[in-house]
Write a protein that holds these residues in place. Structure first.
Motif, PDB file in Angstrom:
ATOM      1  N   ALA A 178       0.820  -1.203   0.000  1.00 22.63           N
ATOM      2  CA  ALA A 178       0.000   0.000   0.000  1.00 22.63           C
ATOM      3  C   ALA A 178       0.859   1.260   0.000  1.00 22.63           C
ATOM      4  CB  ALA A 178      -0.914   0.003   1.220  1.00 22.63           C
ATOM      5  N   PHE A 179       0.432   2.245  -0.767  1.00 22.77           N
ATOM      6  CA  PHE A 179       1.087   3.549  -0.868  1.00 22.77           C
ATOM      7  C   PHE A 179       2.513   3.455  -1.418  1.00 22.77           C
ATOM      8  CE2 PHE A 179      -1.963   4.086   2.663  1.00 22.77           C
ATOM      9  CZ  PHE A 179      -2.727   5.131   2.162  1.00 22.77           C
ATOM     10  N   SER A 180       2.903   2.296  -1.866  1.00 19.86           N
ATOM     11  CA  SER A 180       4.267   2.097  -2.302  1.00 19.86           C
ATOM     12  C   SER A 180       4.350   2.099  -3.823  1.00 19.86           C
ATOM     13  CB  SER A 180       4.813   0.790  -1.725  1.00 19.86           C
ATOM     14  OG  SER A 180       6.201   0.689  -1.919  1.00 19.86           O
ATOM     15  N   THR A 181       5.546   1.870  -4.349  1.00 20.70           N
ATOM     16  CA  THR A 181       5.788   1.822  -5.783  1.00 20.70           C
ATOM     17  C   THR A 181       6.854   0.773  -6.068  1.00 20.70           C
ATOM     18  OG1 THR A 181       7.629   3.406  -5.854  1.00 20.70           O
ATOM     19  CG2 THR A 181       5.396   4.334  -5.872  1.00 20.70           C
ATOM     20  N   GLY A 192       0.594  -5.989  -0.929  1.00 19.15           N
ATOM     21  CA  GLY A 192       0.854  -6.677  -2.181  1.00 19.15           C
ATOM     22  C   GLY A 192       0.525  -8.149  -2.128  1.00 19.15           C
ATOM     23  N   GLY A 193       0.469  -8.717  -0.916  1.00 19.66           N
ATOM     24  CA  GLY A 193       0.079 -10.111  -0.777  1.00 19.66           C
ATOM     25  C   GLY A 193      -1.327 -10.383  -1.267  1.00 19.66           C
ATOM     26  N   LEU A 194      -2.212  -9.391  -1.162  1.00 22.60           N
ATOM     27  CA  LEU A 194      -3.573  -9.569  -1.671  1.00 22.60           C
ATOM     28  C   LEU A 194      -3.543  -9.822  -3.175  1.00 22.60           C
ATOM     29  CD1 LEU A 194      -5.425  -6.697   0.234  1.00 22.60           C
ATOM     30  CD2 LEU A 194      -5.230  -9.105   0.899  1.00 22.60           C
ATOM     31  N   VAL A 247     -13.687  11.508  -0.624  1.00 22.83           N
ATOM     32  CA  VAL A 247     -12.829  11.529  -1.821  1.00 22.83           C
ATOM     33  C   VAL A 247     -12.693  10.151  -2.474  1.00 22.83           C
ATOM     34  CG1 VAL A 247     -11.541  13.517  -1.005  1.00 22.83           C
ATOM     35  CG2 VAL A 247     -10.705  11.225  -0.458  1.00 22.83           C
ATOM     36  N   ALA A 248     -13.269   9.130  -1.866  1.00 26.54           N
ATOM     37  CA  ALA A 248     -13.303   7.772  -2.422  1.00 26.54           C
ATOM     38  C   ALA A 248     -11.916   7.164  -2.613  1.00 26.54           C
ATOM     39  CB  ALA A 248     -14.085   7.751  -3.736  1.00 26.54           C
ATOM     40  N   GLU A 249     -10.993   7.568  -1.788  1.00 25.53           N
ATOM     41  CA  GLU A 249      -9.652   6.986  -1.777  1.00 25.53           C
ATOM     42  C   GLU A 249      -8.993   7.377  -0.460  1.00 25.53           C
ATOM     43  OE1 GLU A 249      -7.254   8.616  -4.951  1.00 25.53           O
ATOM     44  OE2 GLU A 249      -7.351  10.649  -4.149  1.00 25.53           O
ATOM     45  N   LEU A 250      -7.848   6.786  -0.175  1.00 26.88           N
ATOM     46  CA  LEU A 250      -7.057   7.172   0.987  1.00 26.88           C
ATOM     47  C   LEU A 250      -6.010   8.186   0.543  1.00 26.88           C
ATOM     48  CD1 LEU A 250      -6.538   3.639   2.546  1.00 26.88           C
ATOM     49  CD2 LEU A 250      -7.950   5.469   3.502  1.00 26.88           C
ATOM     50  N   ARG A 251      -5.912   9.299   1.259  1.00 20.73           N
ATOM     51  CA  ARG A 251      -4.900  10.303   0.965  1.00 20.73           C
ATOM     52  C   ARG A 251      -4.094  10.575   2.226  1.00 20.73           C
ATOM     53  NH1 ARG A 251      -8.284  14.861  -2.563  1.00 20.73           N
ATOM     54  NH2 ARG A 251      -9.001  13.404  -4.204  1.00 20.73           N
ATOM     55  N   VAL A 252      -2.782  10.392   2.115  1.00 18.20           N
ATOM     56  CA  VAL A 252      -1.890  10.485   3.265  1.00 18.20           C
ATOM     57  C   VAL A 252      -0.715  11.379   2.922  1.00 18.20           C
ATOM     58  CG1 VAL A 252      -0.310   9.146   4.719  1.00 18.20           C
ATOM     59  CG2 VAL A 252      -2.544   8.212   4.141  1.00 18.20           C
ATOM     60  N   ASP A 253      -0.275  12.159   3.905  1.00 17.37           N
ATOM     61  CA  ASP A 253       0.872  13.050   3.717  1.00 17.37           C
ATOM     62  C   ASP A 253       2.143  12.384   4.235  1.00 17.37           C
ATOM     63  OD1 ASP A 253       2.644  15.113   3.415  1.00 17.37           O
ATOM     64  OD2 ASP A 253       1.903  16.265   5.139  1.00 17.37           O
ATOM     65  N   GLU A 293      -4.072   5.847  -2.069  1.00 15.72           N
ATOM     66  CA  GLU A 293      -4.279   4.404  -2.135  1.00 15.72           C
ATOM     67  C   GLU A 293      -5.756   4.103  -2.324  1.00 15.72           C
ATOM     68  OE1 GLU A 293      -3.792   1.235  -3.052  1.00 15.72           O
ATOM     69  OE2 GLU A 293      -1.835   1.602  -2.124  1.00 15.72           O
ATOM     70  N   SER A 294      -6.027   3.004  -3.001  1.00 11.27           N
ATOM     71  CA  SER A 294      -7.401   2.601  -3.267  1.00 11.27           C
ATOM     72  C   SER A 294      -8.088   2.100  -2.006  1.00 11.27           C
ATOM     73  CB  SER A 294      -7.407   1.494  -4.328  1.00 11.27           C
ATOM     74  OG  SER A 294      -8.711   0.989  -4.501  1.00 11.27           O
ATOM     75  N   LEU A 295      -9.367   2.409  -1.904  1.00 11.18           N
ATOM     76  CA  LEU A 295     -10.195   1.866  -0.825  1.00 11.18           C
ATOM     77  C   LEU A 295     -10.770   0.511  -1.202  1.00 11.18           C
ATOM     78  CD1 LEU A 295     -12.308   4.957   0.293  1.00 11.18           C
ATOM     79  CD2 LEU A 295     -10.713   3.694   1.719  1.00 11.18           C
ATOM     80  N   ALA A 296     -10.839   0.234  -2.485  1.00  8.19           N
ATOM     81  CA  ALA A 296     -11.568  -0.941  -2.966  1.00  8.19           C
ATOM     82  C   ALA A 296     -10.728  -2.204  -2.867  1.00  8.19           C
ATOM     83  CB  ALA A 296     -11.996  -0.720  -4.412  1.00  8.19           C
ATOM     84  N   VAL A 297     -11.287  -3.222  -2.217  1.00  9.40           N
ATOM     85  CA  VAL A 297     -10.680  -4.552  -2.189  1.00  9.40           C
ATOM     86  C   VAL A 297     -11.786  -5.567  -2.445  1.00  9.40           C
ATOM     87  CG1 VAL A 297      -9.490  -6.294  -0.822  1.00  9.40           C
ATOM     88  CG2 VAL A 297      -8.864  -3.888  -0.566  1.00  9.40           C
ATOM     89  N   ASP A 298     -11.605  -6.397  -3.455  1.00  6.65           N
ATOM     90  CA  ASP A 298     -12.548  -7.467  -3.744  1.00  6.65           C
ATOM     91  C   ASP A 298     -12.200  -8.643  -2.820  1.00  6.65           C
ATOM     92  OD1 ASP A 298     -13.754  -9.826  -4.807  1.00  6.65           O
ATOM     93  OD2 ASP A 298     -13.951  -8.852  -6.750  1.00  6.65           O
TER      94      ASP A 298
END
Length: 259
Positions: free
Chosen positions: A12-15, A81-83, A138-144, A180-185
């Motif tokens: 999450a939040f990574s690249t 990323g394991g998901l 905002v339909a997503e996670l936003r972090v500073d 980061e996305s909020l959506a997880v199936d």
């Protein structure tokens, strides 16, 4: 294992950049390696941020890489990323020689919601300090992650890189995305025993991780064993990000996987 290609999936939040030291060491040892930017992250960033990005998008992106590889793939996931690793293994088990979870989510008896309360992360207490918008609005996670708040940085150090320096922490934070996305199936990222279970698997347990606590890592491993699909478990004394910054022990694990 010269014919193997290592495909690395960030959390999450990574690249893909977070895998730089690991990818470098694998390449220097003569191995092929691809670090993937999941949709909306890194070089695949978009003007809309993570709004509309789904688990299916992540899986499609990684599956496309796996299918493009000539030869067997070791698929490696870190943290969230394991998901994606689980969903890809469910989708194309025949393309994978091994899956490796590096202190990563592996949902066996249900989706992430089943595991949410097992062992709260040190990041959970920090989230309100770092959020820059209401996720529901905002339909997503936003972090500073560019914060200069010393207390927030101390908390990030403790959660992510307690075995590293402040300079190292700031360097890692500079590679991270603030969205980061909020959506997880939940169904897609839950183990399919008949498909995921066909792939050899290793869990790299990080004993010094305070972002994905050892107790939660142990629960993933225990649940897998309980359904008759045990992991090979390797213990490393590392923090959440330290395993990527100082890649030697992890690269030893990856290059020594049983065939």
């Amino acid at each position: 294992m010269s014919s193997i290609t290592y495909v690395l999936v960030h959390g999450a939040f990574s690249t893909a950049a977070a895998w730089g030291p690991v990818a470098r060491d694998l390449a220097l040892r003569g191995h092929r390696v691809v670090a993937v930017d999941l949709p909306g992250h890194g070089l695949d960033a978009r003007d809309t941020g993570m709004v509309g990005v789904s688990t299916a998008d992540d899986v499609a992106a990684v599956t496309a890489v796996v299918r493009a590889v000539d030869g067997p793939v070791v698929l490696v996931g870190h943290s969230r990323g394991g998901l994606t690793v689980t969903a890809v293994a469910n989708a194309v088990p025949e393309r994978l020689a091994h899956v490796v979870y590096v202190s990563a989510w592996c949902c066996v008896v249900g989706g992430p919601s089943v595991y949410a309360s097992v062992a709260p992360s040190a990041l959970d207490r920090l989230a309100p300090r770092l959020l820059t918008a209401d996720p529901a609005e905002v339909a997503e996670l936003r972090v500073d992650f560019r914060t200069t708040d010393p207390e927030a940085l101390d908390a990030l150090q403790d959660a992510l890189l307690a075995d590293g320096s402040r300079t190292e922490l700031l360097a890692m934070l500079a590679t991270m995305d603030g969205r980061e996305s909020l959506a997880v199936d939940e169904a897609m990222v839950t183990v399919d025993p008949d498909r995921w279970g066909r792939v050899p698997r290793t869990y790299v347990r990080l004993g010094g991780d305070r972002a994905l606590m050892p107790a939660l890592q142990d629960r993933f491993v225990a649940d897998s064993e309980a359904v008759g699909l045990p992991f090979r478990v390797v213990d490393l004394a590392s923090s959440h990000l330290g395993v990527q910054l100082r890649p030697g022990p992890l690269v030893d694990v990856l290059t020594g996987l049983p065939s």
